[in-house]
Motif scaffolding. Structure first.
Motif, PDB file in Angstrom:
ATOM      1  N   LEU A  21       0.829  -1.200   0.000  1.00  0.00           N
ATOM      2  CA  LEU A  21       0.000   0.000   0.000  1.00  0.00           C
ATOM      3  C   LEU A  21       0.871   1.260   0.000  1.00  0.00           C
ATOM      4  CD1 LEU A  21      -3.014   0.762   0.137  1.00  0.00           C
ATOM      5  CD2 LEU A  21      -2.770   0.910   2.613  1.00  0.00           C
ATOM      6  N   LEU A  22       1.909   1.259   0.825  1.00  0.00           N
ATOM      7  CA  LEU A  22       2.779   2.434   0.938  1.00  0.00           C
ATOM      8  C   LEU A  22       3.545   2.691  -0.355  1.00  0.00           C
ATOM      9  CD1 LEU A  22       3.844   4.613   2.920  1.00  0.00           C
ATOM     10  CD2 LEU A  22       5.700   3.044   3.471  1.00  0.00           C
ATOM     11  N   PHE A  23       4.110   1.639  -0.945  1.00  0.00           N
ATOM     12  CA  PHE A  23       4.927   1.814  -2.149  1.00  0.00           C
ATOM     13  C   PHE A  23       4.082   2.146  -3.379  1.00  0.00           C
ATOM     14  CE2 PHE A  23       8.680  -0.919  -0.506  1.00  0.00           C
ATOM     15  CZ  PHE A  23       9.138   0.181   0.215  1.00  0.00           C
ATOM     16  N   THR A  24       2.817   1.692  -3.392  1.00  0.00           N
ATOM     17  CA  THR A  24       1.946   2.036  -4.525  1.00  0.00           C
ATOM     18  C   THR A  24       1.682   3.533  -4.569  1.00  0.00           C
ATOM     19  OG1 THR A  24       0.906  -0.146  -4.477  1.00  0.00           O
ATOM     20  CG2 THR A  24      -0.318   1.616  -5.558  1.00  0.00           C
ATOM     21  N   THR A  25       1.604   4.179  -3.412  1.00  0.00           N
ATOM     22  CA  THR A  25       1.351   5.622  -3.388  1.00  0.00           C
ATOM     23  C   THR A  25       2.529   6.418  -3.950  1.00  0.00           C
ATOM     24  OG1 THR A  25       2.259   5.883  -1.139  1.00  0.00           O
ATOM     25  CG2 THR A  25      -0.073   5.335  -1.338  1.00  0.00           C
ATOM     26  N   LEU A  26       3.704   5.797  -4.047  1.00  0.00           N
ATOM     27  CA  LEU A  26       4.881   6.487  -4.564  1.00  0.00           C
ATOM     28  C   LEU A  26       4.955   6.465  -6.087  1.00  0.00           C
ATOM     29  CD1 LEU A  26       7.534   5.106  -2.028  1.00  0.00           C
ATOM     30  CD2 LEU A  26       6.220   7.223  -1.874  1.00  0.00           C
ATOM     31  N   GLN A  27       4.059   5.694  -6.729  1.00  0.00           N
ATOM     32  CA  GLN A  27       4.062   5.608  -8.191  1.00  0.00           C
ATOM     33  C   GLN A  27       3.385   6.839  -8.801  1.00  0.00           C
ATOM     34  OE1 GLN A  27       5.840   3.016  -9.362  1.00  0.00           O
ATOM     35  NE2 GLN A  27       6.078   2.558  -7.180  1.00  0.00           N
ATOM     36  N   LYS A  28       3.776   7.165 -10.032  1.00  0.00           N
ATOM     37  CA  LYS A  28       3.200   8.315 -10.730  1.00  0.00           C
ATOM     38  C   LYS A  28       1.858   7.918 -11.342  1.00  0.00           C
ATOM     39  CE  LYS A  28       7.603  10.516 -11.859  1.00  0.00           C
ATOM     40  NZ  LYS A  28       8.476  11.029 -12.950  1.00  0.00           N
ATOM     41  N   ASP A  29       0.832   8.749 -11.089  1.00  0.00           N
ATOM     42  CA  ASP A  29      -0.491   8.445 -11.629  1.00  0.00           C
ATOM     43  C   ASP A  29      -0.737   9.115 -12.980  1.00  0.00           C
ATOM     44  OD1 ASP A  29      -0.609  11.000 -10.734  1.00  0.00           O
ATOM     45  OD2 ASP A  29      -2.283  10.716  -9.364  1.00  0.00           O
ATOM     46  N   HIS A  30       0.232   9.901 -13.474  1.00  0.00           N
ATOM     47  CA  HIS A  30       0.151  10.506 -14.801  1.00  0.00           C
ATOM     48  C   HIS A  30       1.481  10.315 -15.530  1.00  0.00           C
ATOM     49  CE1 HIS A  30      -3.355  12.574 -13.071  1.00  0.00           C
ATOM     50  NE2 HIS A  30      -3.747  12.774 -14.324  1.00  0.00           N
ATOM     51  N   PHE A  31       1.436  10.349 -16.847  1.00  0.00           N
ATOM     52  CA  PHE A  31       2.652  10.256 -17.648  1.00  0.00           C
ATOM     53  C   PHE A  31       2.469  11.083 -18.916  1.00  0.00           C
ATOM     54  CE2 PHE A  31      -0.131   7.087 -19.387  1.00  0.00           C
ATOM     55  CZ  PHE A  31       0.147   7.061 -20.736  1.00  0.00           C
ATOM     56  N   LEU A  32       3.575  11.377 -19.592  1.00  0.00           N
ATOM     57  CA  LEU A  32       3.528  12.140 -20.840  1.00  0.00           C
ATOM     58  C   LEU A  32       3.601  11.179 -22.018  1.00  0.00           C
ATOM     59  CD1 LEU A  32       5.944  15.107 -19.994  1.00  0.00           C
ATOM     60  CD2 LEU A  32       3.445  15.110 -19.969  1.00  0.00           C
ATOM     61  N   ASP A  33       2.679  11.346 -22.972  1.00  0.00           N
ATOM     62  CA  ASP A  33       2.700  10.485 -24.155  1.00  0.00           C
ATOM     63  C   ASP A  33       3.707  11.011 -25.172  1.00  0.00           C
ATOM     64  OD1 ASP A  33       1.537  12.715 -25.215  1.00  0.00           O
ATOM     65  OD2 ASP A  33      -0.416  11.798 -25.607  1.00  0.00           O
ATOM     66  N   GLU A  34       3.716  10.405 -26.358  1.00  0.00           N
ATOM     67  CA  GLU A  34       4.695  10.773 -27.377  1.00  0.00           C
ATOM     68  C   GLU A  34       4.505  12.204 -27.864  1.00  0.00           C
ATOM     69  OE1 GLU A  34       4.188   7.870 -30.399  1.00  0.00           O
ATOM     70  OE2 GLU A  34       5.083   6.242 -29.232  1.00  0.00           O
ATOM     71  N   GLN A  35       3.280  12.744 -27.782  1.00  0.00           N
ATOM     72  CA  GLN A  35       3.023  14.134 -28.188  1.00  0.00           C
ATOM     73  C   GLN A  35       3.238  15.126 -27.051  1.00  0.00           C
ATOM     74  OE1 GLN A  35       0.748  11.602 -28.990  1.00  0.00           O
ATOM     75  NE2 GLN A  35       1.677  11.453 -31.038  1.00  0.00           N
ATOM     76  N   GLY A  36       3.680  14.626 -25.896  1.00  0.00           N
ATOM     77  CA  GLY A  36       3.920  15.506 -24.760  1.00  0.00           C
ATOM     78  C   GLY A  36       2.672  15.844 -23.965  1.00  0.00           C
TER      79      GLY A  36
END
Length: 446
Positions: free
Chosen positions: A127-142
């Motif tokens: 549970l603790l380590f999952t909160t450290l993951q990024k919930d958004h990312f940039l696609d190829e178009q930025g």
């Protein structure tokens, strides 16, 4: 006695001049070669000295900065837990200036910081380590897009905040847990292997609360996590878990359980699609034997529908005999970046091929007598990909299909079934293992 006359010929002036020139040229050549050798030697010594000095400087820098490079500072740790507004045990305002973690291990740094400055009591590691993951990312178009695990990451943040608040975790999450569920969810220890570890811990806690054996809990949690990742809190899934708890004599087997889960997924999707118009499937009053029978009949019905569609496509128009019946069958999806695999033995040539159209899945289901064509939507949406393992016999020149394989978007092999969904032979499994290793696919069927 008379001395003999000398026969040595006297050199002419021209010969003397040539001999002196040859001597001068030889001296110049020797001097030039000597200078070149000396220049190379000096250049090598200078280069070695520069390299030695550079290595010494780098070694000193590494020795000087090793602590600062590996130990996280206060800004990084505070940012990681910024989603937690305040706790009764909060000491983040007492952080000393120039704070750095004592540990060199990154995982330990976050755990120690959380226990020391936010919440001092144990908390589920997945549970603790999952909160450290990024919930958004940039696609190829930025452009910024939501992660595939956006929902579970944000739910994990909510749960960690509820735990750290000091209030009753069960009271704040009654829609997810009973008291027994919440107890096992907070106290059981499972390793972290990605955001889906939280879902696995959720199902494991549910099974433990129903007094299932550890082996049953592990198998059910593994299969349910793979199948019900998006619907882990659905009422139909909860009913299926209750049925498994009421069936202590049922020997849980991953392959059979996965086939039943496919049937349950169809019922869930129909309920979501039609809402109140669709009567929800219920496990009340049923047994595992009856559910297995219903699931098998569903698989057989899908197979019959596939054969009927194929027959319609062949008889509708003689000129279009080999064309699919619908445009959906023509659709070709992108698939995974996994190349076709070939492996040769003395007896035969093995080949693993990715199936990229609904027609391919229909043909595979007809050959292997399974319901793989129902995976067309999942394959086209990128949730999974289906592969076929076949062999070419060098003596008989016959091609034989040995297994149908399912790989998830996380490059995890979760199904490998022979004809009629039976177990794959050891010889075929050996080829599957080679293929999985060559393509960095984790084998989850062993």
């Amino acid at each position: 006695m008379r001395e003999p006359k000398s026969t040595k010929r006297i050199e002419t002036l021209e010969e003397i001049r040539r001999r002196e020139k040859r001597f001068q040229r030889r001296e110049k050549t020797i001097a030039r070669v000597s200078r070149k050798r000396q220049y190379r030697l000096e250049r090598k010594e200078k280069k070695d000295a520069e390299n030695s000095a550079a290595e010494q400087i780098l070694a000193e820098d590494r020795k000087r900065n090793i602590s600062s490079d590996k130990k996280s500072d206060a800004c990084k740790l505070l940012e990681a837990f910024s989603y937690i507004s305040w706790t009764p045990y909060d000491k983040r305002d007492t952080l000393p200036q120039g704070f750095r973690s004592h540990s060199f291990n990154k995982d330990r740094q976050y755990i120690d910081f959380f226990k020391t400055y936010i919440y001092p009591y144990p908390i589920p590691i997945p549970l603790l380590f999952t909160t450290l993951q990024k919930d958004h990312f940039l696609d190829e178009q930025g452009k910024e897009k939501k992660s595939a695990y956006y929902g579970i990451i944000n739910l994990s943040k909510q749960w960690v905040s509820d735990i750290a608040s000091g209030d009753s975790f069960h009271r704040k999450n009654k829609e997810y847990f009973t008291k027994a569920d919440a107890h096992y969810f907070l106290t059981e220890t499972l390793p972290y292997s990605g955001p889906l570890s939280v879902v696995r811990l959720y199902f494991y806690a549910k099974c433990k609360a129903k007094n299932m054996s550890v082996k049953q809990c592990m198998i059910i949690a593994k299969v349910f996590t793979l199948k019900f990742e998006k619907y882990f809190n659905h009422a139909i899934v909860a009913g299926f878990l209750d049925l498994l708890a009421r069936s202590p004599d049922y020997q849980v087997e991953e392959g059979e359980l996965g086939d039943i889960c496919d049937f349950v997924l169809v019922k869930i999707n129909k309920k979501i699609k039609w809402g109140e118009k669709f009567q929800p499937f219920s496990f009340s009053g049923r047994t595992m034997t009856s559910i297995i029978g219903i699931a098998n009949e569903w698989h057989a019905e899908i197979q019959r529908e596939q054969e009927a569609l194929d027959m319609i496509a062949r008889t509708r128009n003689p000129r279009q005999q080999h064309r699919p019946a619908t445009s959906a069958l023509k659709e070709r999806w992108r698939g995974f970046n996994i190349a076709n695999f070939a492996f040769e033995t003395v007896e035969c040539k093995w080949r693993v091929t990715q199936l990229l159209t609904a027609q391919d899945l229909l043909n595979e289901g007809r050959k292997m007598k399974n319901c793989v064509s129902s995976y067309a939507y999942k394959c086209s949406s990128g949730e999974c990909s289906i592969f076929n393992l076949s062999s070419y016999d060098k003596d008989s020149h016959l091609i034989e299909s040995h297994a149908t394989l399912e790989v998830t978007k996380d490059r995890l092999l979760i199904q490998a079934k022979a004809k009629f969904n039976i177990r794959v032979s050891p010889k075929a499994m050996n080829v599957i293992n080679r293929w999985a290793q060559a393509n960095r696919i984790k084998n989850g069927v062993l």
